[in-house]
Design a protein around this motif. Structure first.
Motif, PDB file in Angstrom:
ATOM      1  N   SER A 174       0.826  -1.214   0.000  1.00 12.23           N
ATOM      2  CA  SER A 174       0.000   0.000   0.000  1.00 12.23           C
ATOM      3  C   SER A 174       0.857   1.259   0.000  1.00 12.23           C
ATOM      4  N   ILE A 175       1.875   1.297   0.842  1.00 10.32           N
ATOM      5  CA  ILE A 175       2.731   2.494   0.921  1.00 10.32           C
ATOM      6  C   ILE A 175       3.395   2.764  -0.427  1.00 10.32           C
ATOM      7  N   CYS A 176       3.909   1.706  -1.056  1.00  8.96           N
ATOM      8  CA  CYS A 176       4.522   1.870  -2.379  1.00  8.96           C
ATOM      9  C   CYS A 176       3.487   2.336  -3.402  1.00  8.96           C
ATOM     10  N   SER A 177       2.261   1.834  -3.298  1.00  9.17           N
ATOM     11  CA  SER A 177       1.202   2.238  -4.230  1.00  9.17           C
ATOM     12  C   SER A 177       0.876   3.712  -4.089  1.00  9.17           C
ATOM     13  N   TYR A 178       0.784   4.207  -2.841  1.00  9.87           N
ATOM     14  CA  TYR A 178       0.492   5.622  -2.625  1.00  9.87           C
ATOM     15  C   TYR A 178       1.582   6.492  -3.251  1.00  9.87           C
ATOM     16  N   LEU A 179       2.835   6.105  -3.052  1.00  8.84           N
ATOM     17  CA  LEU A 179       3.952   6.891  -3.580  1.00  8.84           C
ATOM     18  C   LEU A 179       3.973   6.870  -5.101  1.00  8.84           C
ATOM     19  N   LEU A 180       3.706   5.712  -5.699  1.00  7.26           N
ATOM     20  CA  LEU A 180       3.707   5.635  -7.160  1.00  7.26           C
ATOM     21  C   LEU A 180       2.587   6.472  -7.770  1.00  7.26           C
ATOM     22  N   THR A 181       1.441   6.519  -7.107  1.00  5.58           N
ATOM     23  CA  THR A 181       0.320   7.309  -7.623  1.00  5.58           C
ATOM     24  C   THR A 181       0.639   8.795  -7.614  1.00  5.58           C
ATOM     25  N   ALA A 182       1.280   9.258  -6.568  1.00  6.72           N
ATOM     26  CA  ALA A 182       1.549  10.692  -6.404  1.00  6.72           C
ATOM     27  C   ALA A 182       2.971  11.069  -6.791  1.00  6.72           C
ATOM     28  N   LEU A 183       3.643  10.218  -7.587  1.00  8.52           N
ATOM     29  CA  LEU A 183       5.057  10.455  -7.862  1.00  8.52           C
ATOM     30  C   LEU A 183       5.282  11.663  -8.761  1.00  8.52           C
ATOM     31  N   ASN A 184       4.407  11.898  -9.706  1.00 11.28           N
ATOM     32  CA  ASN A 184       4.535  13.077 -10.561  1.00 11.28           C
ATOM     33  C   ASN A 184       4.069  14.325  -9.806  1.00 11.28           C
TER      34      ASN A 184
END
Length: 504
Positions: free
Chosen positions: A152-162
């Motif tokens: 989940s933590i990795c997913s949140y970061l990937l979504t908001a990476l840009n």
């Protein structure tokens, strides 16, 4: 168990934990490589990091495939079996394909099309893959929770990476819904622990403890625990984050979300459901007590996903609601609660990899051919004559997602609903018959929005001011077309997958 026995067990478990250790080392190595390559050209840095990431994942996949160790690891925290290996290979393959596609479409340093992901995304994909590997091995409520949180933590970061507003909003919504589902799941786990006195799903006390509880109470506790998995599956009622996160995330990230977390979550889902006892005292909880609630959740996902997708004008949001519907179709095999249903889930998860990634890649390539970052539906009008290969491949993928022959989507749905009808004949549960009838009806409803894009491609005239088509990378084009061809091949030769599944 004494301390010396625990240390011995830990040391003995390391032999079966090799791929996970390798991914942990590769993740740290990739972070170091980012620092070492900081002063190099951006294009060179991306090529190196993409190559290292793909190479690390391929090594992990080969290690998984040849790993001879099977059994419990770390005092029943993890369990390596053939099903875990199968889903780990799905996860690795999806990660490799997504990284390879992203590296191909963004290989040119001056390419203006697409949201180029920051280089940090490579290490996050490795960390997320590690979390999903741990999910597939987890048979303890504690290890299940921790591995889901890592994913989940990795997913949140990937979504908001840009660094743009849409990505930030999508990431925040994803985080908020994820926090709620995690809290609900943790509360359900605490109830299960209080009922059984153990966190180990494979312990005899777990099944015995649940069988001694009133069926409604145990069912509520189990459904609360499944909340985190429904969140990863994009299943109802924890699906609300999906369209915003998919729309905000770049195409490679959204494509990865649509496949890999679902594969890991559905195996944990199967393990949790299978932990319930088959038989028990009158009024006690058994595996069949979950059948009706799961049928309602599956039906809700299919209905909400398909009916909402009918109104979408953005291609990524359409695929997001399609993902919600397919989460419901994935649960159809689980609802059957028989070996045929569980095998159908494995087959569906394996084939959905090619269908979903193919849809995202082909739609993205068609948008890139028009030098556009937008994925609105109207922009596909008339592109069939300008990009015939991609248009035909996308038509095949859309038929596969609908579940029509001659694609493997038909085979996957046939296996799932056949197992469901077998379960209905055994139990006579009206909800199973309702799911069977409405599920098949929704497969036809989905044809309306899946065929909309091919209809625009071939039967709508192109705008007069359409830009000159941009050149597309050959590797990304070939990869996307190959995914469409695989959906045809697996329809003609489903035994390539079913024979493997039968031996798990």
């Amino acid at each position: 168990m004494s301390l010396s026995d625990q240390l011995t067990d830990i040391l003995n478990s390391l032999g079966g934990f090799g791929p996970e250790l390798w991914l942990s080392v590769a993740f740290c190595g990739l972070l170091l490589a980012e620092l070492l390559l900081l002063r190099t050209n951006v294009g060179v840095r991306r090529r190196w990091l993409a190559g290292l990431s793909i190479g690390s994942l391929i090594v992990a996949g080969i290690w998984v495939a040849v790993l001879p160790a099977r059994g419990f690891l770390f005092t029943h925290l993890l369990f390596v079996d053939n099903q875990a290996v199968y889903f780990q290979l799905i996860i690795v393959l999806s990660a490799v394909l997504v990284l390879a596609y992203e590296a191909s479409v963004n290989s040119a340093a001056d390419r203006p099309v697409g949201n180029r992901l920051p280089v940090e995304w490579y290490s996050l994909v490795l960390a997320m893959t590690l979390g999903m590997f741990l999910m597939t091995l987890s048979v303890n409520l504690l290890s299940i929770y921790l591995s889901i949180e890592l994913v989940s933590i990795c997913s949140y970061l990937l979504t908001a990476l840009n660094a743009d507003r849409k990505a930030s909003e999508g990431g925040i919504k994803y985080l908020l819904f994820g926090a709620v589902s995690s809290a609900v799941m943790l509360y359900g786990m605490s109830l299960l622990y209080g009922m059984t006195g153990t966190l180990d799903l494979t312990a005899d006390n777990f099944g015995i403890g649940l069988s001694q509880q009133d069926a409604p109470i145990a069912t509520v506790a189990m459904l609360l625990t499944l909340a985190g998995l429904l969140f990863k599956l994009a299943g109802v009622p924890f699906h609300v984050w999906t369209p915003d996160a998919y729309e905000a995330a770049p195409v490679p990230v959204a494509a990865f979300f649509s496949v890999a977390p679902k594969a890991a979550a559905v195996l944990v889902f199967l393990r949790l459901v299978s932990a319930l006892p088959v038989n028990g005292p009158a009024g006690g909880a058994t595996i069949t007590t979950l059948q009706t609630p799961l049928a309602i959740l599956a039906l809700a996902g299919i209905l909400i996903g398909n009916l909402t997708a009918l109104r979408q004008t953005d291609a990524k949001r359409l695929l997001a609601y399609s993902s919600i519907a397919h989460a419901g179709f994935l649960l159809v095999g689980v609802v059957a609660l028989n070996p045929a249903g569980f095998n159908a889930v494995l087959f569906y998860a394996g084939t959905y990899l090619f269908m979903s990634l193919g849809a995202f890649f082909l739609i993205d390539l068609l948008a890139r051919s028009q030098r556009s970052d937008s994925l609105s539906m109207d922009q596909f009008a008339g592109l069939g004559s300008r990009q015939p290969l991609l248009a035909v491949a996308l038509t095949i993928i859309m038929l596969a997602l609908t579940g029509l022959p001659p694609t493997v989507g038909f085979t996957a749905k046939l296996l799932s609903f056949s197992a469901l009808f077998e379960a209905y004949q055994r139990s006579n549960d009206p909800w199973l018959l309702t799911l069977f009838g409405l599920g098949l009806l929704n497969a036809l409803i989905s044809l309306v929005y899946y065929v909309r894009i091919p209809f625009l491609l071939f039967f709508r005239p192109a705008p007069t001011n359409l830009a000159v088509p941009a050149s597309l990378p050959r590797f990304a084009t070939g990869l996307s077309v190959a995914l469409a061809l695989i959906t045809l091949l697996l329809f003609l030769r489903p035994d390539l997958l079913t024979n493997w599944i039968a031996g798990l």
